[in-house]
Motif scaffolding. Structure first.
Motif, PDB file in Angstrom:
ATOM      1  N   LYS A   1     104.777  22.402   5.795  1.00  0.00           N
ATOM      2  CA  LYS A   1     105.165  21.712   7.029  1.00  0.00           C
ATOM      3  C   LYS A   1     104.574  22.367   8.278  1.00  0.00           C
ATOM      4  CE  LYS A   1     109.452  20.028   5.031  1.00  0.00           C
ATOM      5  NZ  LYS A   1     110.921  20.121   5.029  1.00  0.00           N
ATOM      6  N   ILE A   2     103.927  23.503   8.090  1.00  0.00           N
ATOM      7  CA  ILE A   2     103.364  24.257   9.213  1.00  0.00           C
ATOM      8  C   ILE A   2     101.875  23.961   9.343  1.00  0.00           C
ATOM      9  CG2 ILE A   2     102.870  26.595  10.070  1.00  0.00           C
ATOM     10  CD1 ILE A   2     105.387  27.492   8.504  1.00  0.00           C
ATOM     11  N   ASP A   3     101.425  23.744  10.567  1.00  0.00           N
ATOM     12  CA  ASP A   3     100.006  23.561  10.848  1.00  0.00           C
ATOM     13  C   ASP A   3      99.356  24.947  10.888  1.00  0.00           C
ATOM     14  OD1 ASP A   3      97.481  22.847  11.693  1.00  0.00           O
ATOM     15  OD2 ASP A   3      98.119  22.210  13.695  1.00  0.00           O
ATOM     16  N   ALA A   4      98.845  25.374   9.736  1.00  0.00           N
ATOM     17  CA  ALA A   4      98.335  26.745   9.602  1.00  0.00           C
ATOM     18  C   ALA A   4      97.198  27.049  10.573  1.00  0.00           C
ATOM     19  CB  ALA A   4      97.879  26.990   8.158  1.00  0.00           C
ATOM     20  N   GLU A   5      96.359  26.085  10.842  1.00  0.00           N
ATOM     21  CA  GLU A   5      95.203  26.342  11.711  1.00  0.00           C
ATOM     22  C   GLU A   5      95.610  26.629  13.153  1.00  0.00           C
ATOM     23  OE1 GLU A   5      92.172  23.397  11.239  1.00  0.00           O
ATOM     24  OE2 GLU A   5      92.090  23.708   9.075  1.00  0.00           O
ATOM     25  N   ASN A   6      96.790  26.173  13.555  1.00  0.00           N
ATOM     26  CA  ASN A   6      97.253  26.415  14.928  1.00  0.00           C
ATOM     27  C   ASN A   6      98.437  27.370  14.993  1.00  0.00           C
ATOM     28  OD1 ASN A   6      95.396  24.711  16.342  1.00  0.00           O
ATOM     29  ND2 ASN A   6      96.449  22.977  15.419  1.00  0.00           N
ATOM     30  N   ILE A   7      98.696  28.082  13.912  1.00  0.00           N
ATOM     31  CA  ILE A   7      99.844  28.985  13.851  1.00  0.00           C
ATOM     32  C   ILE A   7      99.729  30.114  14.873  1.00  0.00           C
ATOM     33  CG2 ILE A   7      98.939  30.509  12.047  1.00  0.00           C
ATOM     34  CD1 ILE A   7     101.716  30.509  10.786  1.00  0.00           C
ATOM     35  N   SER A   8      98.524  30.520  15.206  1.00  0.00           N
ATOM     36  CA  SER A   8      98.340  31.619  16.161  1.00  0.00           C
ATOM     37  C   SER A   8      98.668  31.199  17.599  1.00  0.00           C
ATOM     38  CB  SER A   8      96.910  32.148  16.101  1.00  0.00           C
ATOM     39  OG  SER A   8      96.012  31.141  16.499  1.00  0.00           O
ATOM     40  N   LYS A   9      98.804  29.906  17.825  1.00  0.00           N
ATOM     41  CA  LYS A   9      99.090  29.402  19.174  1.00  0.00           C
ATOM     42  C   LYS A   9     100.584  29.225  19.435  1.00  0.00           C
ATOM     43  CE  LYS A   9      94.686  27.030  19.230  1.00  0.00           C
ATOM     44  NZ  LYS A   9      94.018  25.742  19.116  1.00  0.00           N
ATOM     45  N   LEU A  10     101.423  29.445  18.415  1.00  0.00           N
ATOM     46  CA  LEU A  10     102.865  29.275  18.589  1.00  0.00           C
ATOM     47  C   LEU A  10     103.407  30.370  19.501  1.00  0.00           C
ATOM     48  CD1 LEU A  10     103.876  28.476  14.896  1.00  0.00           C
ATOM     49  CD2 LEU A  10     103.437  26.865  16.761  1.00  0.00           C
ATOM     50  N   GLU A  11     104.310  29.990  20.398  1.00  0.00           N
ATOM     51  CA  GLU A  11     104.825  30.952  21.365  1.00  0.00           C
ATOM     52  C   GLU A  11     106.208  31.454  20.967  1.00  0.00           C
ATOM     53  OE1 GLU A  11     104.507  29.888  25.463  1.00  0.00           O
ATOM     54  OE2 GLU A  11     102.637  28.815  25.123  1.00  0.00           O
TER      55      GLU A  11
END
Length: 148
Positions: free
Chosen positions: A82-92
């Motif tokens: 369920k997690i967008d792995a490619e954008n995980i580094s952008k989560l705040e």
């Protein structure tokens, strides 16, 4: 002769079209290999890596390996998908206690198809909303294994 050429051409296109579709489908399937949780502060380093059937933990350099159930791994996969792995580094992160050493600085790494996707750093116990279910499941598995 002309009808034969047209029929043969159409048949060839249909057959070649059928062969390429499964290949395209296979490329879109992702394989999650490991999920890691790393928590650090001055004097404490805790790393936990979950894979199919195994929990590897390292607490201040003391390594330990334990088995996990297929049900536990399935839940981890369910939350990870369920997690967008490619954008995980952008989560705040919603809190900043880790900056003053009031909380462990944590991050989650998802290894998928040979590529590592690392989250942004967050306070231990307070992950970004998108990682909350996965984080809580990892913590549940770790706590269950600690008590045994």
């Amino acid at each position: 002769m002309r009808n034969f050429i047209i029929t043969a051409t159409i048949s060839l296109l249909i057959v070649s079209g059928c062969k390429t579709k499964p290949t395209l489908f296979k490329k879109s399937i992702s394989k999650i290999e490991t999920i890691s949780l790393s928590e650090r502060t001055r004097g404490t380093i805790r790393d936990f890596t979950l894979s199919n059937g195994k929990l590897m933990s390292s607490i201040n350099g003391n390594m330990n390996s334990q088995k996990i159930s297929q049900n536990d791994w399935s839940k981890i996969l369910e939350y990870t998908e369920k997690i967008d792995a490619e954008n995980i580094s952008k989560l705040e992160a919603s809190t900043t206690k880790r900056f003053s050493d009031a909380a462990l600085a944590s991050h989650i790494t998802i290894t998928k198809n040979g590529t590592d996707y690392q989250s942004s750093t967050f306070d231990s116990g307070n992950p970004p909303l998108e990682l909350k279910n996965l984080y809580n499941e990892i913590q549940r598995i770790i706590e269950t294994k600690k008590s045994k």
